[in-house]
Design a protein around this motif. Sequence first.
Motif, PDB file in Angstrom:
ATOM      1  N   CYS A 179      11.100  13.478  -5.877  1.00  0.00           N
ATOM      2  CA  CYS A 179      12.012  13.645  -4.735  1.00  0.00           C
ATOM      3  C   CYS A 179      12.518  15.080  -4.667  1.00  0.00           C
ATOM      4  N   PRO A 180      12.639  15.638  -3.453  1.00  0.00           N
ATOM      5  CA  PRO A 180      13.287  16.950  -3.327  1.00  0.00           C
ATOM      6  C   PRO A 180      14.754  16.814  -3.769  1.00  0.00           C
ATOM      7  N   PRO A 181      15.293  17.816  -4.451  1.00  0.00           N
ATOM      8  CA  PRO A 181      16.677  17.735  -4.946  1.00  0.00           C
ATOM      9  C   PRO A 181      17.684  17.391  -3.851  1.00  0.00           C
TER      10      PRO A 181
ATOM     11  N   LEU B  79       0.825  -1.212   0.000  1.00  0.00           N
ATOM     12  CA  LEU B  79       0.000   0.000   0.000  1.00  0.00           C
ATOM     13  C   LEU B  79       0.860   1.264   0.000  1.00  0.00           C
ATOM     14  N   VAL B  80       1.870   1.293   0.854  1.00  0.00           N
ATOM     15  CA  VAL B  80       2.680   2.523   0.922  1.00  0.00           C
ATOM     16  C   VAL B  80       3.585   2.651  -0.306  1.00  0.00           C
ATOM     17  N   SER B  81       3.963   1.509  -0.890  1.00  0.00           N
ATOM     18  CA  SER B  81       4.768   1.581  -2.115  1.00  0.00           C
ATOM     19  C   SER B  81       3.931   2.123  -3.268  1.00  0.00           C
ATOM     20  N   THR B  82       2.681   1.750  -3.292  1.00  0.00           N
ATOM     21  CA  THR B  82       1.783   2.195  -4.353  1.00  0.00           C
ATOM     22  C   THR B  82       1.461   3.683  -4.213  1.00  0.00           C
ATOM     23  N   ALA B  83       1.407   4.160  -2.969  1.00  0.00           N
ATOM     24  CA  ALA B  83       0.981   5.545  -2.717  1.00  0.00           C
ATOM     25  C   ALA B  83       1.883   6.555  -3.420  1.00  0.00           C
ATOM     26  N   ASN B  84       3.200   6.332  -3.370  1.00  0.00           N
ATOM     27  CA  ASN B  84       4.182   7.229  -3.993  1.00  0.00           C
ATOM     28  C   ASN B  84       3.991   8.691  -3.554  1.00  0.00           C
ATOM     29  N   SER B  85       3.648   8.888  -2.308  1.00  0.00           N
ATOM     30  CA  SER B  85       3.492  10.247  -1.766  1.00  0.00           C
ATOM     31  C   SER B  85       3.669  10.178  -0.248  1.00  0.00           C
ATOM     32  N   ALA B  86       3.820  11.343   0.362  1.00  0.00           N
ATOM     33  CA  ALA B  86       3.941  11.479   1.823  1.00  0.00           C
ATOM     34  C   ALA B  86       5.069  10.620   2.392  1.00  0.00           C
ATOM     35  N   TYR B  87       6.141  10.477   1.651  1.00  0.00           N
ATOM     36  CA  TYR B  87       7.268   9.682   2.137  1.00  0.00           C
ATOM     37  C   TYR B  87       8.414  10.565   2.643  1.00  0.00           C
ATOM     38  N   PHE B  88       8.227  11.895   2.535  1.00  0.00           N
ATOM     39  CA  PHE B  88       9.295  12.804   2.966  1.00  0.00           C
ATOM     40  C   PHE B  88       8.709  13.918   3.815  1.00  0.00           C
ATOM     41  N   ALA B  89       9.273  14.057   5.020  1.00  0.00           N
ATOM     42  CA  ALA B  89       8.902  15.179   5.891  1.00  0.00           C
ATOM     43  C   ALA B  89      10.218  15.762   6.362  1.00  0.00           C
ATOM     44  N   ASP B  90      10.672  16.762   5.703  1.00  0.00           N
ATOM     45  CA  ASP B  90      12.005  17.322   5.889  1.00  0.00           C
ATOM     46  C   ASP B  90      12.387  17.395   7.369  1.00  0.00           C
ATOM     47  N   PRO B  91      13.451  16.744   7.835  1.00  0.00           N
ATOM     48  CA  PRO B  91      14.498  16.078   7.061  1.00  0.00           C
ATOM     49  C   PRO B  91      14.356  14.552   7.009  1.00  0.00           C
ATOM     50  N   TYR B  92      13.165  14.059   7.244  1.00  0.00           N
ATOM     51  CA  TYR B  92      12.990  12.605   7.339  1.00  0.00           C
ATOM     52  C   TYR B  92      12.545  12.006   6.004  1.00  0.00           C
ATOM     53  N   LEU B  93      13.263  10.945   5.591  1.00  0.00           N
ATOM     54  CA  LEU B  93      12.903  10.230   4.368  1.00  0.00           C
ATOM     55  C   LEU B  93      12.552   8.794   4.749  1.00  0.00           C
TER      56      LEU B  93
ATOM     57  N   PHE C 172      17.881  20.195  10.377  1.00  0.00           N
ATOM     58  CA  PHE C 172      16.500  20.639  10.189  1.00  0.00           C
ATOM     59  C   PHE C 172      16.437  21.963   9.426  1.00  0.00           C
ATOM     60  N   PRO C 173      15.435  22.134   8.594  1.00  0.00           N
ATOM     61  CA  PRO C 173      15.277  23.418   7.911  1.00  0.00           C
ATOM     62  C   PRO C 173      14.942  24.509   8.933  1.00  0.00           C
ATOM     63  N   VAL C 174      15.403  25.712   8.676  1.00  0.00           N
ATOM     64  CA  VAL C 174      15.246  26.811   9.648  1.00  0.00           C
ATOM     65  C   VAL C 174      13.782  27.080   9.942  1.00  0.00           C
ATOM     66  N   THR C 175      12.952  27.126   8.932  1.00  0.00           N
ATOM     67  CA  THR C 175      11.557  27.528   9.124  1.00  0.00           C
ATOM     68  C   THR C 175      10.692  26.408   9.675  1.00  0.00           C
ATOM     69  N   SER C 176      11.198  25.187   9.636  1.00  0.00           N
ATOM     70  CA  SER C 176      10.321  24.072   9.991  1.00  0.00           C
ATOM     71  C   SER C 176       9.895  24.116  11.443  1.00  0.00           C
ATOM     72  N   ALA C 177      10.762  24.671  12.324  1.00  0.00           N
ATOM     73  CA  ALA C 177      10.392  24.725  13.743  1.00  0.00           C
ATOM     74  C   ALA C 177       9.259  25.699  13.994  1.00  0.00           C
ATOM     75  N   VAL C 178       9.142  26.672  13.099  1.00  0.00           N
ATOM     76  CA  VAL C 178       8.125  27.702  13.296  1.00  0.00           C
ATOM     77  C   VAL C 178       6.820  27.320  12.597  1.00  0.00           C
ATOM     78  N   SER C 179       6.937  27.088  11.308  1.00  0.00           N
ATOM     79  CA  SER C 179       5.708  26.867  10.546  1.00  0.00           C
ATOM     80  C   SER C 179       5.444  25.414  10.204  1.00  0.00           C
ATOM     81  N   GLY C 180       6.468  24.590  10.338  1.00  0.00           N
ATOM     82  CA  GLY C 180       6.298  23.194   9.970  1.00  0.00           C
ATOM     83  C   GLY C 180       6.485  22.961   8.489  1.00  0.00           C
ATOM     84  N   SER C 181       6.747  23.979   7.726  1.00  0.00           N
ATOM     85  CA  SER C 181       6.923  23.795   6.283  1.00  0.00           C
ATOM     86  C   SER C 181       8.407  23.666   5.951  1.00  0.00           C
ATOM     87  N   ALA C 182       8.690  23.176   4.777  1.00  0.00           N
ATOM     88  CA  ALA C 182      10.065  23.014   4.349  1.00  0.00           C
ATOM     89  C   ALA C 182      10.732  24.373   4.220  1.00  0.00           C
ATOM     90  N   GLY C 183      11.938  24.472   4.706  1.00  0.00           N
ATOM     91  CA  GLY C 183      12.609  25.756   4.726  1.00  0.00           C
ATOM     92  C   GLY C 183      13.673  25.877   3.669  1.00  0.00           C
TER      93      GLY C 183
END
Lengths: 247, 274
Positions: free
Chosen positions: B68-70, B42-56, B166-177
């Motif tokens: 994939c993010p560069p 199931l997770v292999s088929t999903a091909n999404s939500a596999y990266f939460a910066d900096p976790y892969l 960790f990305p700088v902004t991730s601690a504040v907004s949770g988004s990729a920095g």
Amino acid sequence: MTSEYHFRVWRGDVSGGAFQEYRVPEEEGLVVLDVIHRIQQTQQPDLACRWNCKAGKCGSCSAEINGHPSLMCMTRMDEFKEGETVTVQPLQTFPVIKDLVTDVSFNYEVAKTIPAFKPKPREADGTRRMYQEDVDRVQEFRKCIECFLCQDVCHVIRDHEDNKKSFAGPRFFARLAELEMHPLDTNDRVALIKQKHGLGFCNITMCCSEVCPEHIHITDNAIIPLKERVVSEFYDPLAWVKRRLGL
Amino acid sequence: MATVARSAERAEPRGTERQDLWWLEPLSIVAALGIFGVYTFLVSTANSAYFADPYLSPMYSPCLSSTCPPSERLFPFTIDFMSLSPAYFIVGLPLAFRITCYYYRRSVYRAFFSSPAACAVPDLRRRYTGETRFPFVLQNVHRYVLYTALVIIAVLWIDAIKAFSFPVTSAVSGSAGDHAARHFGIGLGTVIMVGNTLLLSFYTLGCHALRHIVGGSVDSFHRASIRFRLWSAVTQLNLHHPRWAWLSMFSVGLTDAYIRMVAAGWIADPRILF
């Protein structure tokens, strides 16, 4: 009222037989072999069972106790629940002679097919030296008491009689591993292990290690290392190239 | 009283006199491998939500998808074969390693082939040739899939090290920095990823084939002291190979699930930034 052990013991010979039930008064400190002897002494003098040392070192009293291949002398009666029926039957892999005694000569025939130890020439001082780390590895296999419980539990021959002509069994893979890993031995048995002794039949169910009363890691330390040697010799192209180049 | 034949030509099929719960182990193996197999598919088929910066997710590592993010691309190519998820190919190699693993062979033959289901329980197959013929003779490729598994372990350690950045902004907004500015830190995901990679390393480095390659193939340890030390180290891990096999399998699933939940925004990753 005196408590009793409730036993089901297989009685018969090569033509057939059946389980018979016995009740024996409980005593402290008994093992299954003691109860079998009580049955012989008090109820069935013609009950056949093989035994010798009563110390788990001769490998004579192998049987199946509640379906588990075990030594009767090493199975304590206090391992069973109060009132539990204890079923004792002969080893299933070998033809029965009488009651709990089986004909294990298959094993002796296999033993004859294993090329013996062939040592290197002596060193200049007339000795052959072996170092502790090398002794330690093969010493484990020397603990085997030849109870043949591993042969009995191995489904390759237990459930497939035909395979007896092409499969040596775990006890002899331990013996072959001991010889193959011996630093002073010069015989190469790898091709024989694959072709004649049928190592490929083993599917690593590890039951041989589970039943070994000497706790020899037959699968991990003998069978799998031998399988890897067979892979190097027959299935690994890189190992083949390495051998051809003399590396 | 039933008569039971005991000659060399025994009556078939035979039963077992075992009175314990011998069927529990194969049943548990079927359940555990079945659940893990379905989850992986199931997770292999999903091909999404596999990266939460900096976790892969380990199921998508090395990151070979065109999505994939560069910063996560270790290799200069992507796998987008026939629009299939790259996880199918990535998971395939560790799967091959586990299928051919000597410990898993024991479990799979017992649980899925009843060959035999438990010790001293009759083998259900009428004819048995073991690993002498196709397809089971292919189990002999184990040492080759081990080589690929070692590469994947190296990649997972790189991912685990990256999980401290960790990305700088991730601690504040949770988004990729901004990837140029990053903070060293430790999050719950970092701990999970390091733990998972450790377990996978213990499992892979305790492999029976590796034990043979590093030293088991020599007859005289005395003449090969380095190989003897390597063999001894692998032997220590090999003693607990079944334990590492199961723990690492579950940890891969749990690590993926955790990263997936963080990536989907279902949970916040607690972290300390320095």
